[in-house]
Every structure is written in C-alpha cells, then in structure tokens.
Design a protein around this motif. Structure first.
Motif, PDB file in Angstrom:
ATOM      1  N   PRO A 116     -34.823  -1.303  -2.936  1.00  0.00           N
ATOM      2  CA  PRO A 116     -34.302  -2.480  -2.669  1.00  0.00           C
ATOM      3  C   PRO A 116     -33.877  -3.215  -3.672  1.00  0.00           C
ATOM      4  CG  PRO A 116     -36.203  -2.360  -1.508  1.00  0.00           C
ATOM      5  CD  PRO A 116     -36.285  -0.966  -2.076  1.00  0.00           C
ATOM      6  N   ALA A 117     -32.754  -3.757  -3.952  1.00  0.00           N
ATOM      7  CA  ALA A 117     -32.635  -4.737  -5.009  1.00  0.00           C
ATOM      8  C   ALA A 117     -33.068  -6.209  -4.637  1.00  0.00           C
ATOM      9  CB  ALA A 117     -31.221  -4.914  -5.497  1.00  0.00           C
ATOM     10  N   GLU A 118     -33.693  -6.809  -5.552  1.00  0.00           N
ATOM     11  CA  GLU A 118     -34.039  -8.254  -5.447  1.00  0.00           C
ATOM     12  C   GLU A 118     -33.057  -9.407  -5.345  1.00  0.00           C
ATOM     13  OE1 GLU A 118     -37.548  -9.093  -7.644  1.00  0.00           O
ATOM     14  OE2 GLU A 118     -38.755  -7.345  -6.886  1.00  0.00           O
ATOM     15  N   GLN A 119     -32.008  -9.006  -6.280  1.00  0.00           N
ATOM     16  CA  GLN A 119     -31.048  -9.801  -6.431  1.00  0.00           C
ATOM     17  C   GLN A 119     -29.500  -9.109  -6.810  1.00  0.00           C
ATOM     18  OE1 GLN A 119     -31.611 -12.462  -9.942  1.00  0.00           O
ATOM     19  NE2 GLN A 119     -33.269 -10.833 -10.358  1.00  0.00           N
ATOM     20  N   GLU A 120     -28.448  -9.893  -6.567  1.00  0.00           N
ATOM     21  CA  GLU A 120     -27.107  -9.177  -6.327  1.00  0.00           C
ATOM     22  C   GLU A 120     -26.894  -8.784  -8.045  1.00  0.00           C
ATOM     23  OE1 GLU A 120     -22.510 -10.209  -5.286  1.00  0.00           O
ATOM     24  OE2 GLU A 120     -24.297 -11.752  -4.705  1.00  0.00           O
ATOM     25  N   ALA A 121     -26.206  -7.647  -8.154  1.00  0.00           N
ATOM     26  CA  ALA A 121     -25.822  -7.127  -9.430  1.00  0.00           C
ATOM     27  C   ALA A 121     -27.092  -6.497 -10.279  1.00  0.00           C
ATOM     28  CB  ALA A 121     -25.109  -8.279 -10.295  1.00  0.00           C
ATOM     29  N   GLU A 122     -28.185  -6.302  -9.287  1.00  0.00           N
ATOM     30  CA  GLU A 122     -29.382  -5.592 -10.275  1.00  0.00           C
ATOM     31  C   GLU A 122     -28.999  -4.114 -10.098  1.00  0.00           C
ATOM     32  OE1 GLU A 122     -33.557  -5.347  -8.669  1.00  0.00           O
ATOM     33  OE2 GLU A 122     -33.411  -7.277  -9.131  1.00  0.00           O
ATOM     34  N   ILE A 123     -29.217  -3.522 -11.413  1.00  0.00           N
ATOM     35  CA  ILE A 123     -29.055  -2.195 -11.759  1.00  0.00           C
ATOM     36  C   ILE A 123     -30.379  -1.497 -11.464  1.00  0.00           C
ATOM     37  CG2 ILE A 123     -28.847  -0.437 -13.361  1.00  0.00           C
ATOM     38  CD1 ILE A 123     -26.213  -1.910 -12.405  1.00  0.00           C
ATOM     39  N   LEU A 124     -30.203  -0.196 -10.739  1.00  0.00           N
ATOM     40  CA  LEU A 124     -31.410   0.667 -10.419  1.00  0.00           C
ATOM     41  C   LEU A 124     -32.173   0.911 -11.784  1.00  0.00           C
ATOM     42  CD1 LEU A 124     -33.016   2.144  -8.556  1.00  0.00           C
ATOM     43  CD2 LEU A 124     -31.340   4.169  -8.560  1.00  0.00           C
ATOM     44  N   ASP A 125     -33.244   0.515 -11.608  1.00  0.00           N
ATOM     45  CA  ASP A 125     -34.176   0.981 -12.882  1.00  0.00           C
ATOM     46  C   ASP A 125     -35.236   2.224 -12.427  1.00  0.00           C
ATOM     47  OD1 ASP A 125     -35.889   0.840 -14.925  1.00  0.00           O
ATOM     48  OD2 ASP A 125     -36.615  -1.380 -14.970  1.00  0.00           O
ATOM     49  N   LEU A 126     -34.856   2.999 -13.492  1.00  0.00           N
ATOM     50  CA  LEU A 126     -35.620   4.135 -13.109  1.00  0.00           C
ATOM     51  C   LEU A 126     -36.846   4.558 -14.169  1.00  0.00           C
ATOM     52  CD1 LEU A 126     -32.829   6.773 -12.235  1.00  0.00           C
ATOM     53  CD2 LEU A 126     -34.311   5.425 -10.593  1.00  0.00           C
ATOM     54  N   SER A 127     -36.877   3.408 -14.928  1.00  0.00           N
ATOM     55  CA  SER A 127     -38.066   3.660 -16.142  1.00  0.00           C
ATOM     56  C   SER A 127     -39.399   4.201 -15.494  1.00  0.00           C
ATOM     57  CB  SER A 127     -38.155   2.293 -16.645  1.00  0.00           C
ATOM     58  OG  SER A 127     -37.062   2.002 -17.199  1.00  0.00           O
ATOM     59  N   ALA A 128     -39.767   4.057 -14.322  1.00  0.00           N
ATOM     60  CA  ALA A 128     -40.903   4.543 -13.837  1.00  0.00           C
ATOM     61  C   ALA A 128     -40.918   6.201 -13.564  1.00  0.00           C
ATOM     62  CB  ALA A 128     -41.230   4.172 -12.543  1.00  0.00           C
ATOM     63  N   PHE A 129     -39.609   6.679 -13.659  1.00  0.00           N
ATOM     64  CA  PHE A 129     -39.442   8.284 -13.701  1.00  0.00           C
ATOM     65  C   PHE A 129     -39.502   8.575 -14.989  1.00  0.00           C
ATOM     66  CE2 PHE A 129     -38.211   6.378  -9.729  1.00  0.00           C
ATOM     67  CZ  PHE A 129     -38.698   7.161  -8.715  1.00  0.00           C
ATOM     68  N   ASP A 130     -40.551   9.644 -15.513  1.00  0.00           N
ATOM     69  CA  ASP A 130     -40.665   9.802 -16.884  1.00  0.00           C
ATOM     70  C   ASP A 130     -39.844  11.116 -16.920  1.00  0.00           C
ATOM     71  OD1 ASP A 130     -41.339  10.132 -19.465  1.00  0.00           O
ATOM     72  OD2 ASP A 130     -43.376  10.834 -19.138  1.00  0.00           O
ATOM     73  N   VAL A 131     -38.696  11.298 -17.257  1.00  0.00           N
ATOM     74  CA  VAL A 131     -37.803  12.340 -17.029  1.00  0.00           C
ATOM     75  C   VAL A 131     -36.952  12.263 -18.479  1.00  0.00           C
ATOM     76  CG1 VAL A 131     -37.844  13.099 -14.915  1.00  0.00           C
ATOM     77  CG2 VAL A 131     -36.097  11.439 -15.500  1.00  0.00           C
ATOM     78  N   PRO A 132     -36.363  13.183 -19.063  1.00  0.00           N
ATOM     79  CA  PRO A 132     -35.492  13.075 -20.154  1.00  0.00           C
ATOM     80  C   PRO A 132     -34.296  12.645 -19.874  1.00  0.00           C
ATOM     81  CG  PRO A 132     -35.941  15.343 -19.930  1.00  0.00           C
ATOM     82  CD  PRO A 132     -36.787  14.695 -18.958  1.00  0.00           C
TER      83      PRO A 132
END
Length: 814
Positions: free
Chosen positions: A139-155
């Motif tokens: 779930p996005a906390e605010q509008e126009a927030e991009i999905l941050d996948l930094s927690a997924f350590d994949v190349p």
C-alpha cells in the motif's frame, strides 16, 4: 476461495512436472469445482526490476523527471516518471513495452508502448503498486508514490514475477461446491484430498505442547454454543510487519496483510481452515468468559459498527463486558492495538447455526463466520494452535507463554456407519474388492473393519460434523475416489407399475399455456419484493406481510404476499409503450405464519403458496369490453385446463377495486380470489394515467384438477344451425348468470336450442326506469334435418316465453 499451489506443496509433495489441467480436472471430478487455474506470473509479463542510476529534471515539465534505469544486460533506458519518492540506487518495478497496467490503478487496462512524454522519449513505465495490481500487498502512503523494491536484493533485469515470488498457480474454487465440506476451507484440507487422490504422503502438523502453569483460565457458560476454547497468553510481542512470504501468501488468497500479529491469525485460518483471533492482553480484565449476550448489551466491533446485542448472540467477555462477537468479529477496544506487547490468542470452536444467525442478523459476514457456519470439527483447534505457536515463535524469538488453558467441554463423537458390501456393489454398479474399498477409504482418514458382508466405517473427526452420516455418504466417498469417469455406462433395470401423473403440477402448466397461447397474454416475472408505493396503493394494509431485514433498497422492504402490486408496477412501466396489453404471472407468495423449520427448530419459515395473477390494460377499450375480456378468460379457464369449476359472487369488495366493477371467485364455500377494475384513486397512486386496468388473482394451491378428462367427442353439426338474436327487457339488477340458467339450465327452453350467448345490454331513454335491454344470441338447430323458418321462430318464442315466466322479461319493441 483462492488457493496457492506453492502453499499446498508445503503439505503434500506434488511433482513439479504435474499436469495442472489434470489436477484441476481430478479435483473437480472428485472433490470441489475448480473454476479457474491462473498462472499468476502471467500478470507480470514484460515487467522487471530496474535500478535507477541517475535522475535528471524534465526539460519541459516541472513535475516530471527523466530517470536513467538499468534494466539488466547492460542496458540503460530513459524513462519519464512523476513519482515523488524517486531516488538514485532505488530498485523499481519497470513495465516494458507490451506490459499491461492500469494508469494510477484506475480505469481499463492499457498496453505499454514506447512514447514521448512532453517531448522526451520514454521506454516503458516506472510503476506504482496499484498500477500493477499490488496495491494491497504494497500500500502506498501517499499519491504518486512509486513502488520501492529496494528491500528485494535481486539484480537489475530480474523478472518481477521472480523477484516478488509470483511464480505460482492460483486455484479458484467454487465455494458452493464445498458448503458441506468444512474440512476443505483451507490449504491443508485441499492438500489432504490431493494426497489421497494421488497416493502421496501428507505432512503432519505436529501438536503444540506446553507445561506452563498459571492462573489464566477460560470459562464456557454456553457449552451448547462453544464446544472448545483454547486461550494462550503470551508476552514479548509487538506490532510490526510480517515476513514478505507470509504477506505474499495472504494476498494471493484474496486477503490484505495488516501486521505480524493479525497476519499470523489470518495465515493460520487460510492454512487449516480454523479461524483464530488475538486480543491485547493488557486490555483483558481478569479472565475470559464465553457466554450468551444480555439483551441490549452493546459492543463496538473492529469495523466501527456498534451493535445492540440480543440473548441469542454468543460473546467473548472479560469481567467488564463483551470483547468480541464470537465467531464473527473482534471488538475495537480489546483487539490488536498499535502498542500491543502482550496478547491472548483465541483458538476456538463454535456451534455453526448460532454463528450463521448472528452474522445474518447484523449483516456482518466475515472470513471467520463463513468457516464457522460450515460446522468445523473441534479437533482442528489442535492444528490451528500448533501452527499459530510455530509462527509466533519464529517471528518473536523473545516470546514467552505466560498462560494456557484448553477448555474442551464436549469431545466430538466420530461418525460410525455400517454398510452392506452387497448394497454397496449394487449401488456402485461395479464390483470392487474388499482391499480396494478399504484402500480408498483409509486414504481419506476413515477406519474400516470388514466382517463378511458388513463393513463398519468410522469417519475421521474432520468429516464427522454432519458431512458423513449415512451409508450413502460412504458410497460417495468410494465412488469419487475410484473416479466417476472410470465407471462404465450401463443401462439400469427398473419396473414401472403405473404412470406418475402429478395433476396439480400439470394444472399450473396448463393454466400458463392457456393464458399465453389461447388468450394471447404475455407472461412476466417480477422480483419477490414489493415497492412501498404499490403496496400502500394496492394492498393498503401491511399486516401479515413479511419485511426483509436487508432489503435491496430502502423502498423495497416488503416481500410479496400478493402478485397485484408488482403487476400494477409492470402496467405503469408498460403503458408508456403500449395502449392495449394483457400480462400474467405465476409465482410464490409469502405470509407471516411462523412455520417451524424442519432443519432447525429455532428457525421459523413463512407460509408459502403459489398464486396466479393477471392484468388487462387498455386505453382503446371501454370498461365493459375490458371487464368481459377478463371475466371471459376466467370463465373458460376451468374447461380448457381440466379443473373443477369455480363461480363468481359479490360478497366482499377488494380494497383496490372500483365500487361497482368487481367479483369474488369461490370454489365451493371458500373464496380463492378476486377480480375487478382498479379504482381510479389506486391507479393514480400507482402512476397509471393512460389506461384502465382489470386485475384478477387466484390462489393456485386451492385449484383442484379433475381426476380425469371430462371432454366428450361431439360430431360437427350435419345440418345448418341458425343464429337468432332477441332483445328483451329485464329488471336492472338481473345478472347474465341467471338469464343463461333460465335459457340453458337443466330443462332447456327448447329442444332445438343449442346454445345462448350474451351480445350486449342497453339502458337509455327508450328503456323504462328500473329496466335494461339485453340482447341474446340463440343458436338453433337439429341433428335430424334442416329446420324451416317457422320451426326456428317457434324455438325462439319458447325461449322468450320461458324468460317471461321465470324472470318477468318482455320483448323489447322499441
């Protein structure tokens, strides 16, 4: 219900190369209906993980930026994006050309293409979670927030499905196909079925054991409504996100992850099918009590609905009052709170019918109530407890169990059934050996003892709450495990001792065919509820009419006790398009008689009957013609449908009818219906402005079909018949019924008289006061010869003479 195949594989080792279509087919043919098999990864075709290398301002737009994104394989692409949380080094979800997304999570799906945004070439799209269907998982906390996948350590370049563990198969199960199988409302239950189908080992869920000694206790004051309640008091917990794998599985099953404490309870329910609940232990005073609610007691639920309870509701309470509506939903005050550090875990078993009544009473159906109302076995609490404590211990290493109580007031008795093997073979139509039968049943958890022709079967606990109760249930288990499509089609042998003729059913069909085909009327189907406007206009009194607790709309609260309000509504809707039409309906009506249900003595059902109603509407016919049309349809109905004839009387005017134009319909001494002209005031209240309306309604359950056909064969007349009209003066109150009876009664006025029919009546200046002129058409003829004009005149004179003698009628001379 949605099931994850990877989750099912936690409990049964399905081969990786298994044919999924065959698996779905086998489950459908043996256990539950699989409506759909979805390869979840296909939702994320042409989507991958990108890494933002550099962010530059857009030359022509202040709110847009140009991101240089590594999409793997050494490729750096320019992607224009308006996300507010972009930063260099961030992993993001990239939809490449060909991917399907929803702009801002709304509207129809669109296919991504290379495009220019305000003059800058953009490769694909950097996505927010709701644009790729992951809004509830991330779930996005605010509008126009991009999905941050930094927690997924994949190349960079990793497919999104691989990165987010979306390489899974989802099975969509039709809930209706497992209403009687509470054991299947979880991944473990389906895994058990698959293991039995393919003879695979099923992983056992090891029971939870503890030697904790404390004064923590649970009291069950309503043992008829709660057979078991396990309470576990724990410290060392906190509100934090659950592991991604748990969130991912909850999302795949169609629920929303919330936090670790709540997610554990939902995860366990989805795994084994037994709901659990967690209370904030610091807000539970003294100990837990399971009891009936007091009349008028209040409870604020988690969804912020405040309920006024009744004594049929079951509640979980502490010393201060209710903390949860048992089996349905927890209370807002005592469930998991942001600062929760101690919890009491509830693993319970509640009586199914009571949970269903409560959920319906407050229109609060939940995942928990949907399972409890199917009758879960109390032994399953052990599985739910074991799995819950496993995940609590995994997620909270500092966890301490400070209290434990398992109040099991009534052990479940396993169903035991004796089945004759001879009977079983005859019903199956196939011979199976004793070992084959035993093998099929034991795979499903049954215990089988065979002694000669008798087989004694003991059902497992998860099938003993009503699912398995008679020998036919055992036969079904053997048949479905053998495979329905493995039985050869054979002609069955039967003997017919006589034709089954359900005359009451045929009568209703005959009436509908008569009205539609012979009378040219249109059949209509209306909803079982009635609009308040038409109820008040037509029925005028709502005594004895049932009202829906959850109507489809505020003005549609009454369930029909008559067909006439809905027929009037149909006339009001159709008069805008037609100026002359007739409609009818045959349907069920309901009366508030409080009949006791044969399934549950605590439930009552309304009296239900079948009625037949009709409406004749016209702006081109006068009232007389409309009345005669409706009355003619009713008069000829018994003859053409082969039922006992009814008669018309004027005893009690219907409330909706005109003061003059109405009749009651009697079968013997019992009134079975009414007909009449809709009063002008009623028409206006119904919004009927342009047509006159005749209505009739019959209680179809009172109509009596004839025991045999009474039609007789009659030759067509061999000699000519003559129609002879006479006009005579009668008293103004003389009825056609009396006139016809005088002419064609037991003793006809003339042996040459074949029939008499009504033509018209007249009242005017030429007619004396208190009189009316009636024109009668006489059909005169002989079976032996052609009549002379004098013989015809003599027959007519005999009719006029008899009418003069019996009804004081005289020939009209002007």
């Amino acid at each position: 219900m949605k099931l994850s195949l990877s989750w099912i594989k936690d409990y049964v080792n399905i081969p990786e190369d298994a044919d999924l279509k065959k698996l779905a087919y086998d489950l459908t043919m043996s256990t539950v209906e699989v409506e759909d098999v979805e390869d979840l990864a296909r939702r994320f075709d042409n989507m991958l993980v990108g890494v933002i290398e550099k962010i530059e301002p857009h030359p022509n737009a202040d709110k847009l930026r140009v991101c240089k994104v590594d999409i793997g394989g050494g490729e750096i692409k320019d992607i224009v994006c308006g996300g507010i949380n972009l930063k260099e080094g961030m992993r993001v979800a990239v939809s490449c050309p060909g991917a399907v997304v929803r702009w801002h999570g709304e509207g129809e799906p669109v296919v991504i293409k290379n495009s220019k945004l305000r003059g800058v070439e953009s490769y694909g799209m950097i996505c927010a979670s709701d644009e790729i269907g992951l809004g509830e998982l991330f779930p996005a906390e605010q509008e126009a927030e991009i999905l941050d996948l930094s927690a997924f350590d994949v190349p960079a370049g990793t497919s999104l499905a691989d990165a987010l563990d979306m390489n899974d198969i989802l099975l969509e199960i039709d809930n209706k196909s497992m209403t009687n199988r509470p054991d299947l409302w979880g991944h473990y239950g389906i895994a058990r079925e698959i293991a039995a189908l393919y003879d695979l080992p099923l992983k056992e869920i090891k029971p939870f054991e503890t030697d904790v000694q404390s004064d923590f206790r649970v009291e069950i004051e309503a043992p008829d409504r709660c057979t078991r309640y396990i309470g576990v008091e724990m410290s060392g917990v906190s509100v934090k996100p659950s592991p991604y794998k748990m969130q991912n599985r909850i999302w795949k099953a169609g629920m929303r992850p919330i936090n670790a404490l709540v997610d554990i309870t939902n995860y366990v329910m989805l795994a084994v099918g037994n709901p659990t609940h967690a209370f904030d232990a610091d807000n539970i005073t003294d100990h837990i009590v399971v009891r009936h609610a007091s009349e008028g007691e209040k409870l604020l639920l988690l969804n912020d609905n405040e309920l006024t309870l009744c004594d049929d509701d079951l509640v979980i309470t502490d010393s201060e009052g209710p903390v949860a509506l048992a089996g349905v939903m927890g209370g807002a005050k005592d469930s998991i709170l942001p600062k929760t550090e101690r919890v009491i875990l509830e693993v319970a078993n509640f009586e199914a019918a009571g949970i269903r009544r409560t959920a319906l009473r407050y229109d609060t159906r939940t995942e928990a109530s949907s399972r409890y109302e199917k009758a879960i076995d109390p032994e399953r609490c052990d599985q739910a407890l074991a799995l819950s404590m496993y995940y609590f211990s995994e997620l909270y290493p500092e966890l301490k169990v400070t209290g434990f109580c398992d109040n099991y007031v009534k052990k479940l008795e396993r169903a035991q059934i004796d089945v004759s093997l001879t009977w079983l073979e005859k019903r199956l139509g196939k011979h199976l050996t004793d070992n084959e039968i035993r093998g099929k049943l034991e795979k499903l958890g049954f215990e089988v003892q065979i002694d000669g022709d008798n087989m004694h079967v003991t059902a497992p606990t998860w099938r003993s709450t009503g699912d398995i109760s008679i020998k036919d249930d055992v036969m079904e288990e053997v048949a479905r495990m053998y495979g329905y499509d493995n039985f050869d089609a054979t002609a069955f042998t039967t003997s017919f001792t006589g034709a089954i003729n359900q005359k009451d059913k045929s009568l209703v069909r005959n009436i509908k065919e008569y009205l539609a085909i012979r009378c040219g009327m249109q059949e209509v189907y209306t909803y079982p509820w009635m609009n308040d406007v038409f109820v008040n206009a037509v029925l005028q009194n709502t005594d004895g009419i049932l009202r829906l607790s959850t109507p489809p709309a505020p003005e549609l609260g009454y369930i029909r006790s008559s067909l006439l309000p809905n027929l009037c509504e149909a006339v009001a809707k159709n008069e805008r398009y037609f100026n002359d039409f007739s409609i009818f309906e045959e349907a069920q009506v309901f009366f508030d008689k409080n009949y006791t249900s044969v399934y549950d003595e605590t439930e009552s059902l309304p009296e239900q009957r079948r009625h037949i109603g009709a409406a004749f509407a016209s702006s081109v016919k006068d009232i007389n013609s409309l009345f005669r049309e409706a009355k003619g349809v009713l008069e000829y109905m018994p003859r053409y449908t082969h039922m006992e004839a009814y008669e018309f009387r004027k005893e009690e005017k219907p409330v909706w009818a005109d003061n003059v134009v109405w009749l009651n319909i009697y079968l013997g001494d019992e009134k079975i219906g009414d007909m009449g002209l809709v009063a002008k005031k009623v028409s206006m209240e119904c919004g009927i402005k342009n047509v006159s309306v005749m209505l009739f309604e019959l209680d179809a359950t009172k109509l009596k079909p004839l025991k045999s056909r009474t039609n007789k064969f009659t030759h067509l007349a061999e000699y000519p018949e003559t129609d002879y009209d006479i006009s005579m003066l009668f008293d103004a109150d003389a009825s056609w019924h009396d006139i016809y009876d005088a002419v064609m009664g037991k003793k006809k006025a003339s042996a040459l008289l074949k029939d008499a029919s009504f033509v018209d009546e007249y009242r005017g200046k030429q007619i004396p006061s208190g009189k009316k002129s009636v024109t009668i058409r006489l059909t005169i003829g002989s079976d032996e010869k052609t009549l002379t004009s004098q013989e015809i005149e003599n027959a007519a004179n005999q009719v006029m003479k008899k009418l003069g003698k019996k009804m004081n009628a005289e020939l009209r001379t002007q």
